[in-house]
Write a protein that holds these residues in place. Structure first.
Motif, PDB file in Angstrom:
ATOM      1  N   HIS A 195      25.551   7.561  18.655  1.00  0.00           N
ATOM      2  CA  HIS A 195      25.923   7.141  17.308  1.00  0.00           C
ATOM      3  C   HIS A 195      27.400   7.257  17.047  1.00  0.00           C
ATOM      4  O   HIS A 195      27.950   8.329  17.250  1.00  0.00           O
ATOM      5  CB  HIS A 195      25.160   8.042  16.508  1.00  0.00           C
ATOM      6  CG  HIS A 195      23.738   7.655  16.527  1.00  0.00           C
ATOM      7  ND1 HIS A 195      22.896   6.998  15.542  1.00  0.00           N
ATOM      8  CD2 HIS A 195      22.661   7.992  17.411  1.00  0.00           C
ATOM      9  CE1 HIS A 195      21.608   6.732  15.675  1.00  0.00           C
ATOM     10  NE2 HIS A 195      21.320   7.631  16.901  1.00  0.00           N
ATOM     11  N   LEU A 196      27.728   6.333  16.121  1.00  0.00           N
ATOM     12  CA  LEU A 196      29.059   6.697  15.423  1.00  0.00           C
ATOM     13  C   LEU A 196      28.887   6.518  14.030  1.00  0.00           C
ATOM     14  O   LEU A 196      28.489   5.230  13.410  1.00  0.00           O
ATOM     15  CB  LEU A 196      30.247   5.415  15.780  1.00  0.00           C
ATOM     16  CG  LEU A 196      31.613   5.458  15.163  1.00  0.00           C
ATOM     17  CD1 LEU A 196      32.058   6.801  15.076  1.00  0.00           C
ATOM     18  CD2 LEU A 196      32.369   4.468  15.581  1.00  0.00           C
ATOM     19  N   VAL A 214      24.382   2.681  20.032  1.00  0.00           N
ATOM     20  CA  VAL A 214      24.284   1.946  21.348  1.00  0.00           C
ATOM     21  C   VAL A 214      23.362   2.693  22.313  1.00  0.00           C
ATOM     22  O   VAL A 214      23.407   4.059  22.256  1.00  0.00           O
ATOM     23  CB  VAL A 214      25.700   1.422  21.950  1.00  0.00           C
ATOM     24  CG1 VAL A 214      26.384   0.556  21.218  1.00  0.00           C
ATOM     25  CG2 VAL A 214      26.395   2.602  22.143  1.00  0.00           C
ATOM     26  N   ILE A 215      22.610   2.121  23.220  1.00  0.00           N
ATOM     27  CA  ILE A 215      21.755   2.797  23.888  1.00  0.00           C
ATOM     28  C   ILE A 215      21.454   2.138  25.277  1.00  0.00           C
ATOM     29  O   ILE A 215      21.824   0.926  25.357  1.00  0.00           O
ATOM     30  CB  ILE A 215      20.247   2.803  23.415  1.00  0.00           C
ATOM     31  CG1 ILE A 215      19.684   1.358  23.131  1.00  0.00           C
ATOM     32  CG2 ILE A 215      20.129   3.428  22.266  1.00  0.00           C
ATOM     33  CD1 ILE A 215      18.264   1.146  22.691  1.00  0.00           C
ATOM     34  N   TYR A 265      28.470  -0.711  31.648  1.00  0.00           N
ATOM     35  CA  TYR A 265      27.325  -0.213  31.936  1.00  0.00           C
ATOM     36  C   TYR A 265      26.172  -0.665  31.102  1.00  0.00           C
ATOM     37  O   TYR A 265      24.986  -0.216  31.254  1.00  0.00           O
ATOM     38  CB  TYR A 265      27.528   1.510  31.647  1.00  0.00           C
ATOM     39  CG  TYR A 265      28.728   2.026  32.357  1.00  0.00           C
ATOM     40  CD1 TYR A 265      28.451   2.379  33.729  1.00  0.00           C
ATOM     41  CD2 TYR A 265      29.849   2.326  31.539  1.00  0.00           C
ATOM     42  CE1 TYR A 265      29.543   2.916  34.486  1.00  0.00           C
ATOM     43  CE2 TYR A 265      30.715   2.963  32.391  1.00  0.00           C
ATOM     44  CZ  TYR A 265      30.690   3.202  33.730  1.00  0.00           C
ATOM     45  OH  TYR A 265      31.758   3.761  34.412  1.00  0.00           O
ATOM     46  N   GLN A 266      26.404  -1.947  30.389  1.00  0.00           N
ATOM     47  CA  GLN A 266      25.443  -2.707  29.937  1.00  0.00           C
ATOM     48  C   GLN A 266      24.495  -1.984  28.787  1.00  0.00           C
ATOM     49  O   GLN A 266      23.241  -2.206  28.789  1.00  0.00           O
ATOM     50  CB  GLN A 266      24.490  -3.170  30.989  1.00  0.00           C
ATOM     51  CG  GLN A 266      25.184  -3.956  32.109  1.00  0.00           C
ATOM     52  CD  GLN A 266      25.795  -5.073  31.584  1.00  0.00           C
ATOM     53  OE1 GLN A 266      25.352  -5.991  31.103  1.00  0.00           O
ATOM     54  NE2 GLN A 266      27.163  -5.299  31.943  1.00  0.00           N
ATOM     55  N   TRP A 267      25.073  -0.962  27.954  1.00  0.00           N
ATOM     56  CA  TRP A 267      24.577  -0.315  27.005  1.00  0.00           C
ATOM     57  C   TRP A 267      24.320  -1.324  26.079  1.00  0.00           C
ATOM     58  O   TRP A 267      25.054  -2.368  25.831  1.00  0.00           O
ATOM     59  CB  TRP A 267      25.191   0.754  26.623  1.00  0.00           C
ATOM     60  CG  TRP A 267      24.989   2.154  27.394  1.00  0.00           C
ATOM     61  CD1 TRP A 267      25.005   2.022  28.610  1.00  0.00           C
ATOM     62  CD2 TRP A 267      25.156   3.544  26.901  1.00  0.00           C
ATOM     63  NE1 TRP A 267      24.972   3.498  29.264  1.00  0.00           N
ATOM     64  CE2 TRP A 267      24.955   4.083  27.996  1.00  0.00           C
ATOM     65  CE3 TRP A 267      24.924   4.088  25.923  1.00  0.00           C
ATOM     66  CZ2 TRP A 267      24.923   5.581  28.051  1.00  0.00           C
ATOM     67  CZ3 TRP A 267      25.054   5.399  25.645  1.00  0.00           C
ATOM     68  CH2 TRP A 267      25.036   6.236  26.786  1.00  0.00           C
ATOM     69  N   LEU A 312      26.259  11.821  21.037  1.00  0.00           N
ATOM     70  CA  LEU A 312      25.692  11.274  22.043  1.00  0.00           C
ATOM     71  C   LEU A 312      24.431  12.255  22.498  1.00  0.00           C
ATOM     72  O   LEU A 312      24.815  13.377  22.747  1.00  0.00           O
ATOM     73  CB  LEU A 312      26.180  11.076  23.406  1.00  0.00           C
ATOM     74  CG  LEU A 312      25.730  10.403  24.470  1.00  0.00           C
ATOM     75  CD1 LEU A 312      26.761   9.104  25.159  1.00  0.00           C
ATOM     76  CD2 LEU A 312      24.902  11.149  25.431  1.00  0.00           C
ATOM     77  N   ARG A 313      23.284  11.602  22.249  1.00  0.00           N
ATOM     78  CA  ARG A 313      21.989  12.490  22.690  1.00  0.00           C
ATOM     79  C   ARG A 313      21.419  11.802  23.966  1.00  0.00           C
ATOM     80  O   ARG A 313      21.197  10.708  24.086  1.00  0.00           O
ATOM     81  CB  ARG A 313      20.967  12.528  21.646  1.00  0.00           C
ATOM     82  CG  ARG A 313      21.429  13.115  20.313  1.00  0.00           C
ATOM     83  CD  ARG A 313      20.339  13.142  19.287  1.00  0.00           C
ATOM     84  NE  ARG A 313      21.001  13.715  17.702  1.00  0.00           N
ATOM     85  CZ  ARG A 313      21.455  12.998  16.813  1.00  0.00           C
ATOM     86  NH1 ARG A 313      21.470  11.574  17.038  1.00  0.00           N
ATOM     87  NH2 ARG A 313      21.612  13.547  15.733  1.00  0.00           N
TER      88      ARG A 313
END
Length: 259
Positions: A60-61, A50-51, A35-37, A72-73
């Motif tokens: 965030h991890l 990763v976004i 998905y190319q984050w 995940l936000r």
């Protein structure tokens, strides 16, 4: 001793929700490669971030002992509401990735299953369709009036039976406005009877007391191949995208996690 005999072997563990965290690449690899984050964290930082390209979300991890490890936000804009899903350190990565992939891919008609229906079809007892428990008593799910969800997993302190002494294993939260198909995807994987692969010796003792471990061991290389086969299956069949560089490709050893 042959090379095959020296290879580390993994156990097939069920129920999967008591198997422990597992390999975090189950979550991050599909987002980055399919998905190319984009990676957005600082090199050598203990926090992984990763976004997506549209920057409408961030994953965030973070190894914080007092906070959820996975968050995940979704960042709402305009009339779109923001929401968050978070998972404790020992939430199996295979279950988390069901939710993150559902979010990244977006809903399809066959995905629009109500989360309550998922639990009812699995035969999990409910109280007023608000509270659900796994048949073995280890998982407790609450559906709040505002649409948020809370999942808590516990394990017994005594070997191979549920006792009054229960310890928390992990918790997950889906806040209000989390898309139902994301919650449903998470719950679908949660109730799955399929085992997951783990290094038995690295599992917390409380988890080993409460799980079933199949005697037949699986070579660690098979777990590695299973991960990357899952990534490959997520690519649309009509495209031929090249995989972006990955810090760890097939053939690399699985990172060992002790949590």
């Amino acid at each position: 001793m042959t090379e095959t005999a020296r290879q580390p072997a993994l156990a097939q563990v069920s129920p999967r929700y008591l198997a422990g965290g597992g390999d975090p690449r189950w979550v991050t690899a599909p987002l980055q490669q399919v998905y190319q984050w984009q990676i957005a964290h600082l090199p050598l930082s203990p926090v992984v971030r990763v976004i997506p390209r549209d920057r409408k979300a961030e994953l965030h991890l973070s190894p914080d002992p007092d906070q959820p490890w996975w968050i995940l936000r979704h960042l709402g804009a305009g009339e779109e509401e923001s929401w968050t899903m978070s998972f404790g350190a020992r939430t199996p990565a295979e279950i988390i990735t069901a939710a993150t992939i559902a979010y990244a891919a977006g809903p399809t008609p066959e995905d629009l299953l109500d989360p309550v229906t998922v639990l009812e079809q699995a035969g999990w007892p409910s109280r007023h369709q608000r509270h659900f428990d796994s048949p073995d008593g280890h998982v407790h799910i609450g559906r709040l009036a505002n649409g948020s969800w809370h999942i808590k997993v516990t394990a017994g302190m005594e070997p191979w039976r549920i006792s009054q002494q229960q310890v928390a294993v992990w918790e997950a939260h889906f806040t209000e406005h989390t898309p139902p198909h994301v919650v449903a995807a998470f719950l679908t994987d949660l109730v799955s009877p399929d085992p997951v692969l783990r290094h038995e010796r690295t599992m917390a003792p409380a988890l080993r007391y409460s799980v079933r471990i199949q005697r037949e061991r699986v070579p660690a290389q098979q777990a590695e191949a299973t991960l990357w086969a899952r990534v490959d299956r997520l690519f649309p069949l009509s495209t031929s995208r090249e995989l972006p560089p990955s810090p760890q490709r097939p053939g690399s050893p699985l990172p060992r996690r002790t949590r």
